[in-house]
Design a protein around this motif. Structure first.
Motif, PDB file in Angstrom:
ATOM      1  N   UNK A 374       0.826  -1.213   0.000  1.00 59.18           N
ATOM      2  CA  UNK A 374       0.000   0.000   0.000  1.00 59.18           C
ATOM      3  C   UNK A 374       0.856   1.256   0.000  1.00 59.18           C
ATOM      4  N   UNK A 375       1.927   1.270   0.783  1.00 56.59           N
ATOM      5  CA  UNK A 375       2.818   2.438   0.787  1.00 56.59           C
ATOM      6  C   UNK A 375       3.398   2.664  -0.608  1.00 56.59           C
ATOM      7  N   UNK A 376       3.819   1.597  -1.253  1.00 57.92           N
ATOM      8  CA  UNK A 376       4.399   1.728  -2.594  1.00 57.92           C
ATOM      9  C   UNK A 376       3.349   2.181  -3.599  1.00 57.92           C
ATOM     10  N   UNK A 377       2.132   1.660  -3.475  1.00 59.87           N
ATOM     11  CA  UNK A 377       1.050   2.059  -4.385  1.00 59.87           C
ATOM     12  C   UNK A 377       0.736   3.544  -4.226  1.00 59.87           C
ATOM     13  N   UNK A 378       0.655   4.004  -2.988  1.00 61.01           N
ATOM     14  CA  UNK A 378       0.394   5.424  -2.745  1.00 61.01           C
ATOM     15  C   UNK A 378       1.461   6.286  -3.395  1.00 61.01           C
ATOM     16  N   UNK A 379       2.707   5.871  -3.286  1.00 63.63           N
ATOM     17  CA  UNK A 379       3.796   6.645  -3.891  1.00 63.63           C
ATOM     18  C   UNK A 379       3.679   6.665  -5.412  1.00 63.63           C
ATOM     19  N   UNK A 380       3.244   5.555  -5.997  1.00 57.55           N
ATOM     20  CA  UNK A 380       3.122   5.496  -7.454  1.00 57.55           C
ATOM     21  C   UNK A 380       1.926   6.304  -7.961  1.00 57.55           C
ATOM     22  N   UNK A 381       1.029   6.705  -7.061  1.00 58.46           N
ATOM     23  CA  UNK A 381      -0.128   7.519  -7.450  1.00 58.46           C
ATOM     24  C   UNK A 381       0.183   9.014  -7.403  1.00 58.46           C
ATOM     25  N   UNK A 430       8.209   3.824  -6.766  1.00 54.42           N
ATOM     26  CA  UNK A 430       7.952   4.942  -7.664  1.00 54.42           C
ATOM     27  C   UNK A 430       9.276   5.566  -8.090  1.00 54.42           C
ATOM     28  N   UNK A 431       9.382   5.996  -9.338  1.00 58.28           N
ATOM     29  CA  UNK A 431      10.648   6.613  -9.788  1.00 58.28           C
ATOM     30  C   UNK A 431      11.087   7.781  -8.918  1.00 58.28           C
ATOM     31  N   UNK A 432      10.141   8.581  -8.432  1.00 60.65           N
ATOM     32  CA  UNK A 432      10.545   9.737  -7.626  1.00 60.65           C
ATOM     33  C   UNK A 432      11.141   9.307  -6.286  1.00 60.65           C
ATOM     34  N   UNK A 433      10.694   8.151  -5.764  1.00 64.47           N
ATOM     35  CA  UNK A 433      11.288   7.636  -4.525  1.00 64.47           C
ATOM     36  C   UNK A 433      12.729   7.198  -4.789  1.00 64.47           C
ATOM     37  N   UNK A 434      12.913   6.500  -5.895  1.00 58.16           N
ATOM     38  CA  UNK A 434      14.279   6.092  -6.258  1.00 58.16           C
ATOM     39  C   UNK A 434      15.186   7.315  -6.408  1.00 58.16           C
ATOM     40  N   UNK A 440      20.264  11.050  -1.639  1.00 59.91           N
ATOM     41  CA  UNK A 440      20.660  10.967  -0.241  1.00 59.91           C
ATOM     42  C   UNK A 440      19.532  11.266   0.724  1.00 59.91           C
ATOM     43  N   UNK A 441      18.292  11.357   0.232  1.00 57.58           N
ATOM     44  CA  UNK A 441      17.161  11.646   1.107  1.00 57.58           C
ATOM     45  C   UNK A 441      16.927  10.539   2.119  1.00 57.58           C
ATOM     46  N   UNK A 442      16.634  10.916   3.342  1.00 55.58           N
ATOM     47  CA  UNK A 442      16.405   9.946   4.405  1.00 55.58           C
ATOM     48  C   UNK A 442      15.010  10.037   5.002  1.00 55.58           C
ATOM     49  N   UNK A 443      14.195  10.968   4.513  1.00 57.67           N
ATOM     50  CA  UNK A 443      12.838  11.088   5.028  1.00 57.67           C
ATOM     51  C   UNK A 443      11.985  11.831   4.015  1.00 57.67           C
ATOM     52  N   UNK A 444      10.665  11.709   4.174  1.00 56.80           N
ATOM     53  CA  UNK A 444       9.732  12.417   3.313  1.00 56.80           C
ATOM     54  C   UNK A 444       9.298  13.735   3.942  1.00 56.80           C
ATOM     55  N   UNK A 454       8.245  20.717   6.815  1.00 58.27           N
ATOM     56  CA  UNK A 454       8.417  20.675   5.359  1.00 58.27           C
ATOM     57  C   UNK A 454       8.148  19.261   4.875  1.00 58.27           C
ATOM     58  N   UNK A 455       7.757  19.148   3.613  1.00 63.56           N
ATOM     59  CA  UNK A 455       7.484  17.845   3.017  1.00 63.56           C
ATOM     60  C   UNK A 455       8.106  17.816   1.631  1.00 63.56           C
ATOM     61  N   UNK A 456       8.544  16.637   1.230  1.00 63.41           N
ATOM     62  CA  UNK A 456       9.197  16.495  -0.074  1.00 63.41           C
ATOM     63  C   UNK A 456       8.182  16.662  -1.192  1.00 63.41           C
ATOM     64  N   UNK A 457       8.562  17.428  -2.204  1.00 64.77           N
ATOM     65  CA  UNK A 457       7.729  17.610  -3.387  1.00 64.77           C
ATOM     66  C   UNK A 457       8.354  16.849  -4.546  1.00 64.77           C
ATOM     67  N   UNK A 458       7.744  15.740  -4.981  1.00 64.24           N
ATOM     68  CA  UNK A 458       8.300  15.016  -6.125  1.00 64.24           C
ATOM     69  C   UNK A 458       8.355  15.869  -7.385  1.00 64.24           C
ATOM     70  N   UNK A 459       7.401  16.778  -7.557  1.00 62.90           N
ATOM     71  CA  UNK A 459       7.385  17.616  -8.760  1.00 62.90           C
ATOM     72  C   UNK A 459       8.589  18.542  -8.819  1.00 62.90           C
ATOM     73  N   UNK A 460       8.973  19.098  -7.664  1.00 65.77           N
ATOM     74  CA  UNK A 460      10.082  20.058  -7.635  1.00 65.77           C
ATOM     75  C   UNK A 460      11.388  19.453  -7.127  1.00 65.77           C
TER      76      UNK A 460
END
Length: 806
Positions: A374-381, A430-434, A440-444, A454-460
């Protein structure tokens, strides 16, 4: 912010439409509720000689929806009289009623063409600038406004309320590419402040955010159970509070929602998202087809994955055997790993323990495999359903009641370690997680002082600041930042800033105990410092306070520790009176269940800022006791005394009877507004629709009162009716015993309560002091606490969570 939305038009009086209309009325808005006129007469209408053009016929559908809403349980309206704010009509004769509406919400059948046709009809009548929304759980939003004018499309968006709208916090807003940003901002602010909702922005994709992820999770768990032979009870044992989910877990939740509704949502996803790499997960399993054929739809059909069964042992819930589709007696589910995990109080630590020990363990593998998928699916969405990880997390917390959303949970488990586990299990990242891991990211999320900043923005591909609402005060964050001034195991005193303290409970179920009382006096001592201007009494648990610690009362009574028990009761009274007469403003912030001693704490404050969903009541008679921390005195002071002060020519018995019934029948309000009518809230007390704002609004009230030069009240005389009230009550109580409504011991309890409320056996009414009634509370409480049948009631409540009528 000033809100322009004052009048709401709801079109569609089905379950959702009527409930949205009710909640808008709860929020103080004027509401028009419309539905289509029927095309044929019913046999009853024909028998009555009515024609299709009769007003009663034309409004039949809307009237029926309105009546269902008024009778709904749990109640859709805060109080029954709020129904007067709703004007009924039909879309043929009364469509003009929407012309001056500020917000028009469509909630008709979940079919695209009827919705489009209605949008055309709305456009012909609405005024420019009004906001139009469609309440749908999955139909494409932009498609509904096709063919409408640019101005219409600029003010159009989706508004997905979760059912029931009054109680569920989540509201998904779905703008289209044409929706003006200022319209989204205005409506979001309105929904948060006036409707009291937690708002997330979703993209216009099938089933939006919460149902997209929630449906996937439910289907993954169901399929995993079927493939590997897990029982209904085993799955619910593994997917409830153990891993930070509500008690409804997996299958109890489906029974609550309805299997037909759940299957419809999944089938919609299966059809509408052909590009989803896991589309087949949403296909309806054979088991569900079989259950649908047998009408095993859940609670509304009398049985689904569970069915209520009555036996010699009482009421039980028998689970469905997933292989035979027969119900079977419940069993005690035991997993060694789960037993060890339950000893770990911290959810994050518990989840890490389960994941670390999952390999080769039946319970651990179920939790690990379904959670990681489920965590991986959420990331891929991402960014399909939302650009914001935080909005996805909020949607899942607010929509499904989970303690952590998928990305919050991923951080809890460790971003890199969890990704490694996924790879080992063949779960696609998800590619953005990779990419984040490669950077070197260690958290979202990034956190400071216990708060996500703050939260990670895959778009930016960068961390972006999280907006902070000054009205939202998180006590846990303040504690982590070092703002705790004093604490023990049951309570704390925190500095809210700006010279305002917070007296916080955190005992088990926030029940009152000596440690809370001790910390209450410490809070008042700190309040004496010139640096502080006032204090909030509030907390942020599931409920404000469920009452006194009856276990402590029962043990003291059984052990014959009469002096200790008396000191416990009188110390509670002293604290309540000290809060009431504190020289600086004390504001209580009740919410959820506010029972027994919790109600007394709330009434002791100078003012209350209550959450709209506050269920307040004096329920002590259920355990064989009476209110003894000022509860009897306070209701007399609030309900009876003011009327008699205005004129002693008024008959006091009806007012006395109101107070008596409130306590004797253990009445609990169904909302804060109903609590006001019962006397628990008074004029000047505020009701806050958005519970997330509660502590912040209570703090603001303290500052306002302090700025206005608050002075504590003078002790108030209490009107004691005396012998006349005792006699009248005795007659009524005797009749209830004879009719079999109450037991002889209930009669004894009610008589003891009457004696206190009447002020004793005065031959004529008297004005007495507050302390006089308080002393009577203590004496009656002490006598009852030592009664064997009271001890039986206390033990039954502790063991079964239900009152015993012995």
């Amino acid at each position: 912010m000033t809100h322009a939305i004052r009048k709401v038009a709801v079109i569609g009086a089905g379950t959702m439409g009527a409930a949205i209309a009710a909640h808008a009325a709860n929020a103080g808005l004027h509401v028009v509720l419309l539905d289509a006129p029927p095309a044929t007469l019913t046999p009853d209408e024909q028998a009555r000689g009515l024609a299709l053009d009769a007003r009663a016929v034309r409004n039949r559908l809307v009237q029926a929806g309105f009546e269902r809403m008024r009778k709904a349980r749990p109640a859709a309206l805060f109080t029954a009289d709020l129904a007067q704010r709703i004007t009924l009509g039909n879309t043929a004769d009364d469509i003009g009623l929407i012309a001056d509406a500020d917000w028009i919400v469509e909630a008709i059948v979940e079919q695209i063409e009827p919705k489009r046709a209605l949008m055309q009809q709305i456009e012909q009548v609405r005024r420019p600038g009004s906001i139009i929304s469609s309440n749908t759980s999955g139909i494409p939003i932009a498609a509904l406004a096709e063919g409408r004018s640019p101005e219409f499309r600029q003010h159009f968006l989706g508004s997905h309320f979760f059912n029931p709208p009054r109680y569920l916090y989540l509201l998904e807003l779905i703008p289209t590419p044409d929706t003006l940003p200022e319209v989204v901002a205005q409506f979001r602010a309105f929904a948060e402040d006036v409707l009291g909702k937690g708002v997330v922005l979703a993209n216009d994709r099938p089933n939006f955010i919460a149902n997209r992820i929630g449906s996937y999770l439910g289907q993954v768990r169901l399929r995993y159970a079927l493939e590997r032979g897990y029982s209904v009870e085993e799955v619910d044992n593994l997917t409830g509070p153990l891993i930070g989910n509500p008690k409804t877990a997996t299958f109890r939740l489906v029974d609550l929602v309805g299997l037909d509704v759940s299957a419809h949502v999944n089938e919609n996803l299966h059809q509408a998202a052909p590009e989803d790499e896991e589309r087949e997960v949403f296909a309806t399993p054979d088991l569900v087809h079989a259950m649908l054929e047998r009408k095993l739809l859940g609670n509304k059909a009398g049985g689904g994955f569970y069915k209520q069964h009555r036996s010699e042992r009482g009421k039980e819930f028998w689970p469905l055997n997933l292989q035979t589709l027969e119900y079977q007696p419940p069993t005690k589910v035991r997993f060694d790993l789960v037993g060890k995990a339950r000893k770990i109080d911290d959810l994050g630590e518990r989840m890490r323990f389960l994941m670390a020990n999952a390999a080769g363990d039946r319970a651990g593998e179920f939790i690990r495999d379904t959670t990681l998928r489920t965590l991986a699916y959420a990331a891929r969405r991402i960014p399909e359903i939302s650009e914001s990880l935080a909005d996805v997390d909020s949607a899942m917390r607010w929509g499904f009641g989970v303690r952590q959303g998928p990305f919050e949970l991923w951080d809890t488990l460790g971003l890199r370690a969890t990704a490694d586990q996924m790879r080992q299990l063949g779960i696609a990242l998800a590619p953005w997680v990779e990419a984040l891991l490669e950077q070197g990211g260690e958290s979202l999320y990034r956190r400071e002082g216990g708060r996500a900043t703050a939260v990670y923005s895959p778009a930016h591909r960068a961390y972006e600041p999280l907006p902070h609402d000054a009205r939202v005060i998180e006590l846990a964050t303040l504690r982590a930042q070092g703002h705790e001034l004093a604490a023990n195991e049951s309570a704390s005193v925190l500095d809210l800033g700006d010279g305002v303290l917070c007296f916080e409970f955190h005992s088990k179920m926030n029940s009152l105990d000596p440690l809370i009382v001790e910390m209450g006096f410490r809070a008042l001592e700190l309040l004496g410092d010139p640096a502080y201007v006032g204090m909030v009494v509030g907390n942020q648990a599931e409920n404000f306070c469920v009452g006194a610690n009856i276990s402590m009362v029962g043990m003291s009574a059984m052990a014959g520790q009469v002096d200790a028990l008396r000191e416990l009761v009188t110390s509670n009274q002293r604290l309540m009176q000290a809060l009431r007469f504190a020289p600086k403003p004390v504001v209580a912030a009740p919410y959820g269940r506010v029972l027994g001693g919790g109600a007394e704490v709330a009434m002791a404050a100078a003012r209350r800022v209550a959450a709209a969903e506050s269920y307040i009541g004096q329920v002590e008679l259920g355990v064989g006791l009476i209110p003894a921390a000022g509860g009897c005195k306070e209701l007399l002071r609030r309900v009876l005394t003011p009327v008699m002060q205005a004129s002693e020519q008024v008959d006091p018995l009806p007012l006395f009877q109101q107070v008596f019934e409130t306590i004797a029948l253990a009445k609990v309000s169904e909302s804060a507004e109903q609590a006001r009518a019962m006397g628990f809230l008074v004029q000047g007390d505020r009701v806050v629709m958005n519970r997330e704002h509660l502590i912040g609004e209570a703090k603001r009230e303290v500052l306002r009162m302090a700025a206005e030069g608050y002075a504590p009240p003078a002790p108030a005389p209490i009107y004691a009716v005396g012998r006349r009230a005792v006699a009248a009550a005795a007659s009524n109580i005797h009749q209830m015993v004879v009719a079999g409504y109450i037991s002889e011991y209930d009669q004894k309890l009610a008589t003891a309560l009457t004696w206190v409320l009447a002020g004793g056996d005065f031959t004529s009414p008297q004005w007495v002091t507050e302390q006089y009634i308080l002393d009577m509370e203590v004496e009656s409480f002490m006598r009852l606490a030592c009664e064997p049948r009271t001890l039986e009631r206390i033990m039954a409540m502790l063991q079964n969570g239900k009152p015993l009528r012995n």
